[in-house]
Design an enzyme around this catalytic site. Structure first.
Site, PDB file in Angstrom:
ATOM      1  N   GLU A 111      48.715  36.595  70.256  1.00  0.00           N
ATOM      2  CA  GLU A 111      48.835  35.182  70.608  1.00  0.00           C
ATOM      3  C   GLU A 111      50.286  34.710  70.693  1.00  0.00           C
ATOM      4  O   GLU A 111      50.648  34.002  71.640  1.00  0.00           O
ATOM      5  CB  GLU A 111      48.035  34.304  69.634  1.00  0.00           C
TER       6      GLU A 111
ATOM      7  N   HIS B 137      36.610  29.800  62.624  1.00  0.00           N
ATOM      8  CA  HIS B 137      36.181  29.796  64.028  1.00  0.00           C
ATOM      9  C   HIS B 137      35.558  28.449  64.400  1.00  0.00           C
ATOM     10  O   HIS B 137      34.800  28.366  65.365  1.00  0.00           O
ATOM     11  CB  HIS B 137      35.149  30.903  64.293  1.00  0.00           C
TER      12      HIS B 137
HETATM   13  C1  LIG Z   1      43.824  36.020  65.950  1.00  0.00           C
HETATM   14  C2  LIG Z   1      42.548  36.332  66.613  1.00  0.00           C
HETATM   15  N1  LIG Z   1      42.532  36.529  67.936  1.00  0.00           N
HETATM   16  C3  LIG Z   1      41.373  36.813  68.558  1.00  0.00           C
HETATM   17  C4  LIG Z   1      40.193  36.902  67.855  1.00  0.00           C
HETATM   18  C5  LIG Z   1      38.876  37.160  68.576  1.00  0.00           C
HETATM   19  N2  LIG Z   1      38.425  38.512  68.321  1.00  0.00           N
HETATM   20  C6  LIG Z   1      37.613  38.774  67.296  1.00  0.00           C
HETATM   21  S1  LIG Z   1      37.358  40.416  67.102  1.00  0.00           S
HETATM   22  C7  LIG Z   1      38.335  40.776  68.439  1.00  0.00           C
HETATM   23  C8  LIG Z   1      38.550  42.193  68.834  1.00  0.00           C
HETATM   24  C9  LIG Z   1      39.179  42.943  67.721  1.00  0.00           C
HETATM   25  O1  LIG Z   1      39.341  44.272  68.109  1.00  0.00           O
HETATM   26  P1  LIG Z   1      39.637  45.387  67.030  1.00  0.00           P
HETATM   27  O2  LIG Z   1      40.758  44.968  66.177  1.00  0.00           O
HETATM   28  O3  LIG Z   1      39.774  46.652  67.756  1.00  0.00           O
HETATM   29  O4  LIG Z   1      38.355  45.405  66.102  1.00  0.00           O
HETATM   30  P2  LIG Z   1      36.856  45.781  66.519  1.00  0.00           P
HETATM   31  O5  LIG Z   1      36.223  44.517  67.036  1.00  0.00           O
HETATM   32  O6  LIG Z   1      36.914  46.855  67.521  1.00  0.00           O
HETATM   33  O7  LIG Z   1      36.206  46.199  65.240  1.00  0.00           O
HETATM   34  C10 LIG Z   1      38.845  39.617  68.998  1.00  0.00           C
HETATM   35  C11 LIG Z   1      39.719  39.564  70.176  1.00  0.00           C
HETATM   36  C12 LIG Z   1      40.267  36.684  66.474  1.00  0.00           C
HETATM   37  N3  LIG Z   1      39.177  36.706  65.702  1.00  0.00           N
HETATM   38  N4  LIG Z   1      41.452  36.415  65.876  1.00  0.00           N
END
Ligand SMILES: Cc1ncc(C[n+]2csc(CCOP(=O)(O)OP(=O)(O)O)c2C)c(N)n1
Ligand SMILES: Cc1ncc(C[n+]2csc(CCOP(=O)(O)OP(=O)(O)O)c2C)c(N)n1
Ligand SMILES: [Mg+2]
Ligand SMILES: [Mg+2]
Lengths: 314, 323, 323, 314
Positions: free
Chosen positions: C60, C127
């Site tokens: 971000e 959220h």
């Molecule tokens: C700061 C922030 N940005 C975006 C999100 C939305 N979001 C939640 S999980 C996710 C993907 C995370 O990917 P990863 O770290 O690979 O974990 P996985 O979901 O694969 O377990 C996103 C973009 C969030 N929760 N927090």
């Protein structure tokens, strides 16, 4: 920029920064400022390699970057004096200066704050198909900011035309680079993003100019970002009035032996590009330029306080 | 008795905590040898060593986040953010983690974040902000803003002994403030008790942090004209001492709330609301707010001065209020 | 005429801008194939390609910062922050850079940051936040919060044509909202004009974003009891349409300001102050604020519901106000 | 944790997550949740290597980490149902769970948000001289957060006892790791901070257990942080109701061939550590455990709404 202009620019910066230190001591200017004595070759070598359409972002220690890019010493000084003729009519001060008309996109009071901004400039250039490269100055201290890492990743993924130029002057305020960076070579960070990189002696004007030119070429030709580390030393204190208790005077004395201007002058003399008399004249001219800048600033009117709240939105 | 500065009492209070509680440690940029940008921690490295007076890289999100984790595990970290402007970098950690720990996770987070606020030194738009408004609306964070030397220590002691995160605001112009105090530290003060700086019947001036000395001086100017103004120093913004505010408003019927930051969206609005919600029927005039105009703070001295409320402009407002 | 949802009109408005202005591009997490967490950008990747509908890594600070730089250079980036809670990560870039560009540096920054706010879906404390309060007090940022389908488009068009940064708030519960509209996009609307949702003489209810439908429903409940309430939808928080607020307050003499976020330090306080500063003498009762309690928003449905203002609790407040 | 317990735990997690998906479909629970089907070996292999005093931080996808660390399925399920008997009495929900009493320091709704928190746990351990190591789970997506870089640097500089465990499941929501990471191997990041690192097959329970044990040893002995990357695959959708349009069903089918439970069962059978009958019985037991958990949750009372505003401060 030819070599004699480079010399002139380095002298202008040196004299400007010395004047700033003096003006603070004399109480003639206020606020704060961070001078770049000892780092002039980075600013000027870089500017010499840039093309007019290129964009530069700077740091809190930005006077040199701005002057080398073509700022008028008088208007810069007027900004420090808080005058209406200053680059930002007194609104910015030392840490916040910008002149987009000469491709200088700003000093910034937030350490590392301009790093993603530079990538935005590069993204704009790519989307609009200009031949602009964005060059982003940042310090060894700023390399610990998370946004640096994010931005390297972004720039690499998107193959953006941006050169990240780390001015590693050994210190972030009182913190030595070895106490703020787990691994001392900032340029090595490039490997984990698949970015091209190089390290160079930041006190060697010619080396800086050449390496920056290569980095710009790389970026301009669509090969993506480049991370360049210029090793130098901040001979000034961190900011005005810094007693520099965190380092030994001996260390500084040794560093003075490597300072870029004398070194470049030795080169000019050795190559017979200038004579002693030339240099003396140039020193005098630089001094006069800065005196004029101070006079311009001091004789300039204060900004209009009545309109202080205006211009927040278009 | 002895003369102590605001800077010095903060340092002594930190030293005292470091001495008495092994769980306390300090963390921040250049707080060691350099002693912090405003010298508050000068000398502490020498006494307590680099493990407990910990210089950090320029990584506000990481070291604030680490402090939160350490606090949750039982340590008592005291973090210095060099200028409050930089706290925006750690806003996520404070808002989404520190503020949620007790309520959501049920875990203590005895974290103190000290940070200098305010203008008046010509440092420009990113080194002069009073950003308490970023956090006053985030439940779970306490906001403390001492305006005197003894309060600085008294409230810091409470912060250091507490169980929940505190954002501790130190106005840059207050650091050189001097006070005559007995040896040792003043007694700790609970949060949520405003201070009646001086009593008066004609109007109430509410202020906090760097605006308190200005309000005091305004009251002196006004007293010379026969207008007795009561000055209240909030001391803590969260929790807010609504009771004292309302009592004073009921007494004087006229209230001015002074804030150094820009007018719109500032904490003065909350203060004003608390008062009129409870004391609407006792007010003889609408509550006024005096604040900086809605613009960033410019660097030039004359421009900066034109923005910041001061004793004169406060007095002018009060004169209009009692007219 | 046709039936359009809030989501759909946002998408159409973005598509229209992408089509007409080559400087416009979109950037955000999973806005491409996935279409964004709430589906606003669904299909746009297919039409405009990955250069202009740009998926970002989870960074971000970097992509908001990059958008600011691109905007300063002449592009018109539209950034999506997946949930407003995450905007805290980019607070530094917005507060210390975007908000300062025009005033300090004299440079335009035509940036739009779109982001969903609000609770009601059981997503929990990180959220569900309505964090407009982080930015309403930062001069240089415009805060827009459309509550209807046509306003969503009308205000987004203005944001997309503007020269300064806009934080564009989309309440999660508004996305499925439907409206009957003519083909094409509704005309653009200037910022700073509140909407009179319905007229009434007994009391004014001020709301914005997700609280507007609740206020409307409350007005219906009240009308059934013979209480004619006027409902105002702010539409933009910054700039704030003080004039319309004050006119309504003068007419009804009784004002309730409704905010979804926690009470203390919210924007409702600013709204209330603007009104009483100008219309104090026309008020028949103290202005009231209805907001969530001062706690993080819990995830459990019954707890979340207990926190959020709704038509019932608004009506209850108005009944007390007019009594 | 012995091998049969590991098997039991993996089954518990799988059945738990399947139940969660089903309960959402049936509308019996609300909010959101991210399940970890296919990633059970990472959670369980890690838990098997941890010592009781160690601390773990987790992510938005934390059910498996929590269950493996010893969470009661019933209380976890009750949290998803928003009941008073849930781990956080309904205040947290799926993305925010914590139980410090078993060294589980929290799932976190902010991607990457727990990374510096884990370093804080390690700093506390170091300052207080405990033998605790902090282990931090994070995803391939979280590796793009700046705070990850800042934290690696901090942990390396301060030689903190922390293991960073990247659960690289190939996706951050719809974004493949190759589109969010300029360089695909997260573990390689370690080199630029002078941190020890390793990569392992995250679907191989024994490999995970062994590598994590080594990493913990390294950190516990004072050698500083360790960065470990476990390669796995998220067989579930990103969150409930994800139509998974961003990847082909073929890719998923292939990934199911590598899923960790069947693979571990083949090992148990080959090593004669279990018979087919044993496994059948264990599957039935796991299913029953989860049914009980659901029943416990559904029969539990709602949290008290009257006290909803309480407990913000001590
Ligand atoms: C700061 C922030 N940005 C975006 C999100 C939305 N979001 C939640 S999980 C996710 C993907 C995370 O990917 P990863 O770290 O690979 O974990 P996985 O979901 O694969 O377990 C996103 C973009 C969030 N929760 N927090
Ligand atoms: C976000 C942020 N943190 C801290 C500071 C205070 N600060 C100003 S300059 C500086 C040191 C920067 O070091 P480096 O990047 O190496 O640049 P140098 O001063 O050596 O030119 C610090 C800590 C700041 N301005 N912004
Ligand atoms: Mg440096
Ligand atoms: Mg992933």
């Amino acid at each position: 920029m030819d070599l004699l202009t480079c010399h002139e620019q380095m002298l202008t910066i040196r004299r400007f920064e010395e004047a700033v230190e003096r003006l603070f001591r004399e109480g003639r200017i206020g606020g704060t400022a961070h001078t770049c004595i000892g780092q002039e070759a980075v600013a000027v070598g870089t500017a010499a390699a840039l093309q007019p359409q290129d964009a530069v972002t700077s740091t809190h220690r930005g006077h040199g970057h701005f002057l080398a890019r073509g700022a008028e010493p008088g208007r810069l000084m007027a900004e420090l004096f808080g005058r209406a003729t200053g680059y930002l009519r007194g609104r910015g001060g030392s840490q916040m200066m910008m002149d987009a008309s000469i491709g200088f996109y700003g000093a910034n009071g937030i350490t590392g704050g301009s790093i993603p901004f530079a990538v935005g400039l590069a993204l704009d250039a790519k989307l609009r198909g200009t031949k602009r490269v964005a060059l982003c100055f940042f310090g060894d201290g700023a390399a610990s900011q998370g946004v640096f890492h994010e931005t390297l990743n972004l720039a690499a993924l998107w193959k953006l035309p941006v050169v990240f130029l780390c001015e590693n002057n050994g210190y972030a305020m009182s913190t030595t680079a070895s106490r703020s960076l787990a691994h001392p070579h900032v340029a090595d960070r490039a490997t984990v993003y698949g970015i091209a990189s190089a390290q160079t002696d930041g006190n060697d004007l010619l080396a800086v100019r050449q390496t920056v030119a290569d980095a710009l070429d790389h970026a301009r030709c669509g090969h993506g970002p480049f991370l360049l580390e210029c090793r130098t030393y901040r001979l000034s204190g961190h900011s005005r009035g810094d007693p520099r208790e965190y380092r030994a005077r001996d260390e500084e004395t040794a560093a003075w032996q490597r300072e870029p201007i004398a070194r470049f002058e030795a080169y000019l003399l050795a190559q017979k590009l200038a004579t002693d008399a030339d240099l003396t004249a140039r020193h005098a001219a630089a001094k006069a330029r800065i005196e004029q800048a101070i006079q311009f600033a001091e004789e300039s009117p204060l900004p209009d306080a009545a309109s202080v709240a205006q211009g927040v939105f278009a | 008795m002895r003369t102590v500065t605001y800077t010095q009492i903060l340092r002594e209070t930190l030293a005292d905590a470091l001495r008495r509680d092994p769980r306390v440690f300090l963390m921040g940029e250049d707080i060691g040898t350099y002693g912090g940008a405003f010298g508050v921690t000068r000398g502490l490295l020498q006494e307590f060593g680099p493990e407990r007076v910990r210089d950090t890289p320029i990584s506000e999100p990481a070291f604030v986040g680490a402090a939160i984790g350490a606090a949750a595990a039982g340590s008592r970290p005291v973090v210095e953010i060099m200028f409050m402007d930089f706290i925006a970098l750690a806003a996520d950690q404070l808002i989404n983690m520190a503020a949620k720990l007790r309520y959501v996770y049920g875990v203590s987070c005895p974290l103190v974040v000290r940070t200098p606020i305010g203008g008046g030194r010509g440092y420009g738009a990113t080194h002069s902000q009073s950003l308490e408004r970023l956090f006053t609306g985030v439940p779970g964070l306490q906001i403390v803003a001492p305006a005197t030397v003894s309060d600085a220590s008294a409230l810091l002691q409470t912060a250091l002994a507490g169980a929940d995160p505190v954002i501790f605001l130190e106005h840059k112009l207050l650091y050189p403030l001097r006070e005559e105090l007995p040896e040792g530290l003043p007694p700790a003060l609970p949060f949520g008790r405003a201070r009646v700086v001086c009593e008066g019947r004609r109007a109430t001036i509410v202020a906090w942090s760097g605006m308190v000395p200005q309000a005091e001086r305004a009251a002196e100017l006004l007293a010379a004209e026969g207008i007795q103004a009561e000055v209240l120093d909030l001391r803590t913004l969260v929790p807010l001492d609504t009771e004292t505010l309302v009592a004073s408003a009921r007494k004087t019927g006229r209230v001015l709330v002074v804030e150094e930051g820009p007018r719109t969206g500032g904490f003065a609005a909350e203060v004003a609301c608390r008062i009129f919600e409870a004391a609407h029927d006792s007010l003889d005039a609408p509550i006024r707010r005096l604040a900086a105009p809605d613009c960033p703070l410019p660097a030039a001295r004359n421009l900066e001065a034109a923005c910041l409320p001061n004793a004169e402009s406060i007095a002018t407002e009060v004169r209009a209020l009692v007219r």
